[in-house]
Design an enzyme around this catalytic site. Structure first.
Site, PDB file in Angstrom:
ATOM      1  N   LYS A  81       0.864  -1.197   0.000  1.00  0.00           N
ATOM      2  CA  LYS A  81       0.000   0.000   0.000  1.00  0.00           C
ATOM      3  C   LYS A  81       0.898   1.243   0.000  1.00  0.00           C
ATOM      4  O   LYS A  81       1.917   1.259   0.713  1.00  0.00           O
ATOM      5  CB  LYS A  81      -0.884  -0.046   1.255  1.00  0.00           C
ATOM      6  N   SER A 156      -9.720   1.302   2.631  1.00  0.00           N
ATOM      7  CA  SER A 156      -8.868   2.113   1.782  1.00  0.00           C
ATOM      8  C   SER A 156      -7.747   1.332   1.099  1.00  0.00           C
ATOM      9  O   SER A 156      -7.112   1.860   0.185  1.00  0.00           O
ATOM     10  CB  SER A 156      -8.246   3.251   2.596  1.00  0.00           C
ATOM     11  N   SER A 180      -9.910  -0.876   6.811  1.00  0.00           N
ATOM     12  CA  SER A 180      -9.343  -0.729   5.460  1.00  0.00           C
ATOM     13  C   SER A 180      -8.695  -1.956   4.851  1.00  0.00           C
ATOM     14  O   SER A 180      -8.394  -1.950   3.664  1.00  0.00           O
ATOM     15  CB  SER A 180      -8.342   0.417   5.455  1.00  0.00           C
TER      16      SER A 180
HETATM   17  N1  GLN Z   1     -13.179   3.758   5.981  1.00  0.00           N
HETATM   18  C1  GLN Z   1     -12.533   4.142   7.208  1.00  0.00           C
HETATM   19  C2  GLN Z   1     -12.150   5.595   7.143  1.00  0.00           C
HETATM   20  O1  GLN Z   1     -12.413   6.204   6.163  1.00  0.00           O
HETATM   21  C3  GLN Z   1     -11.382   3.271   7.476  1.00  0.00           C
HETATM   22  C4  GLN Z   1     -10.090   3.763   6.958  1.00  0.00           C
HETATM   23  C5  GLN Z   1      -8.941   2.883   7.305  1.00  0.00           C
HETATM   24  O2  GLN Z   1      -9.081   1.846   7.967  1.00  0.00           O
HETATM   25  N2  GLN Z   1      -7.769   3.350   6.935  1.00  0.00           N
HETATM   26  O3  GLN Z   1     -11.573   6.144   8.030  1.00  0.00           O
END
Ligand code: GLN
Length: 456
Positions: A81, A156, A180
């Site tokens: 990532k 994400s 994410s």
């Molecule tokens: N969807 C969640 C957010 O927008 C999780 C993001 C993540 O785990 N990095 O914060």
């Protein structure tokens, strides 16, 4: 033989025995990326390819040939990532803020991978600075779901997950602050693990929220997941909250375990599928189901966002345009900017003691609740997501998108480990089943996941 179909665990053995060349493995992936990432299916999961990958793979093959000991990840292709620093590769967080910024050092997880002869194939697309749950907030365009190209892959860690699902790599690294890793794994039909808080070093991770972030693994199978987790886990002096819970990850068949289940939490087709799977699991292994209730779990989303807004605001003050890229307020897309501005508002002097410290208090209560429940059951099994992935570009309100994390956020607040694995499909779309275990019980979590995987 089609090496793309082998598991990572199988491949390492073949590479070690000289039956498969690391170079061929890596070339196979680079060809797949070339074919379907920007061209063909245009999955847009990979932002940057490591042009030294073949050279690095050759070195692994030479080691094998000369009879030298090779590492536990010998010749495997791994996608990272774009918020985890890989030396000399663009670690952009999929943001214009850090566009073209090359990390000057390797994150601890990357160092551990390289020490075990794993090959970094490239950097994955993601929601900008890990803010989002669909992969659509990337400054470099959305990633497509390899299973159904018009759908979001989830986020994400959108690119890391899509890379595993599309056959661009053996394994991938993601980060999970509120879901994410698990959310996209559920939507793309792969295995995604968020380790316990502190299980894996975060040195070299560009953080979203230091109280919640964990680096974890995306893979096609539970055993492949355990293989990479075993390499990256454990205490690192550079991350003071890291800790060695297990000297070795062990995936084994467990005897009598108690399964915690909760009242329905997802839309009907998803919930029905998961309920069926839980029943099948209990029947096959003769296990007891017990209803559990985590008090205040309904406050998880409201607790999570103030923590993320404030910690993201504070953590990104270094992106003022002097040392790295451009000033974040100028480089940020709408969602990242919303969180930065929101964070600066919440931290104003007159709000002292109101939002952030209240949220930390609720986090502590939820953590204690999990501790209480895990004295009664070995694991909790719930769906990973409340529904099915939406179409890329479909208009969603901020509230709807935030609420979509309701089933994954609790594990981050509770600092516990959680994994998702494929449970089946609804209308041709993968659905993930989520298993949660107590803090530090990551081996047990993987063992339970393997038992569920074996139901097939
Ligand atoms: N969807 C969640 C957010 O927008 C999780 C993001 C993540 O785990 N990095 O914060």
């Amino acid at each position: 033989m089609d090496s793309l179909k082998l598991s990572a665990v199988e491949k390492v053995e073949m590479i070690k025995n000289g039956k498969l060349k690391a170079v061929d493995n890596i070339k196979g992936f680079l060809e797949m990326i070339e074919k379907d990432n920007h061209k063909g299916k245009k999955i847009n999961a990979v932002l940057v390819v490591n042009d030294k990958a073949i050279e690095e793979a050759k070195r692994v093959d030479e080691k094998v040939k000369s009879g030298k000991k090779v590492g536990r990840l010998a010749g495997l292709g791994i996608i990272v990532k774009a918020n985890i620093c890989v030396k000399n590769l663009e670690t952009s967080c999929a943001s214009l803020t850090l566009k073209d910024w090359k990390a000057p050092y390797d994150a601890s997880v990357i160092k551990r991978i390289r020490d075990e002869d794993g090959i970094i194939l490239g950097m994955a697309n993601m929601d900008e600075f890990a803010c989002g749950g669909s992969g659509e907030t990337s400054a470099f365009g959305p990633t497509k779901n390899p299973v159904k190209l018009d759908l979001i892959p989830g986020g994400s860690s959108s690119g890391s997950t899509a890379s595993v699902a599309a056959g661009f790599c053996d394994l991938a690294l993601g980060s999970d602050t509120g879901g994410s890793i698990r959310n996209p794994a559920s939507h793309c039909g792969v295995v995604g693990l968020k380790p316990s808080y502190g299980f894996v070093s975060r040195y070299g991770l560009i953080d979203l929220s230091m109280s919640l972030d964990q680096i974890g693994v995306l893979s096609k199978s539970v055993e492949d997941n355990a293989l990479l987790l075993d390499v990256i886990k454990g205490r690192d002096v550079r991350d003071p909250i890291s800790h060695t819970y297990d000297s070795r990850i062990k995936v084994s068949r467990l005897g009598k375990i108690n399964i915690g289940v909760m009242k329905p939490v997802s839309t009907k087709p998803v919930q029905d599928l998961i309920d069926k799977k839980i029943d099948e699991f209990c029947k096959k292994y003769k296990l007891e189901k017990k209803n559990v209730d985590i008090k205040y779990i309904d406050l998880a989303v409201q607790t999570y966002y103030p923590l993320v807004y404030v910690e993201l605001f504070s953590g990104t003050r270094k992106f003022d345009g002097r040392r790295f890229g451009v000033k974040i307020e100028e480089g940020a897309g709408p969602e990242l900017l919303r969180r930065i501005l929101g964070g600066s508002e919440i931290t104003r002097e007159e709000y002292h003691g109101r939002y952030y410290s209240k949220a930390l208090q609720v986090k502590e209560i939820i953590k204690k609740e999990f501790e209480r429940v895990f004295r009664e059951v070995d694991c909790i099994i719930i769906p990973t997501c409340p529904g099915l992935p939406w179409k890329i570009g479909e208009s969603m309100s901020v509230e709807e998108v935030y609420a979509y994390d309701a089933l994954t956020i609790p594990a981050n607040l509770g600092e516990i480990c959680a994994i998702t694995l494929p449970a089946g499909q609804v209308s041709g779309v993968p659905v993930g089943i989520q298993v949660l275990c107590g803090k530090g019980q990551d081996s047990k979590l993987l063992s339970i996941a393997k038992m569920i995987e074996d139901l097939k």
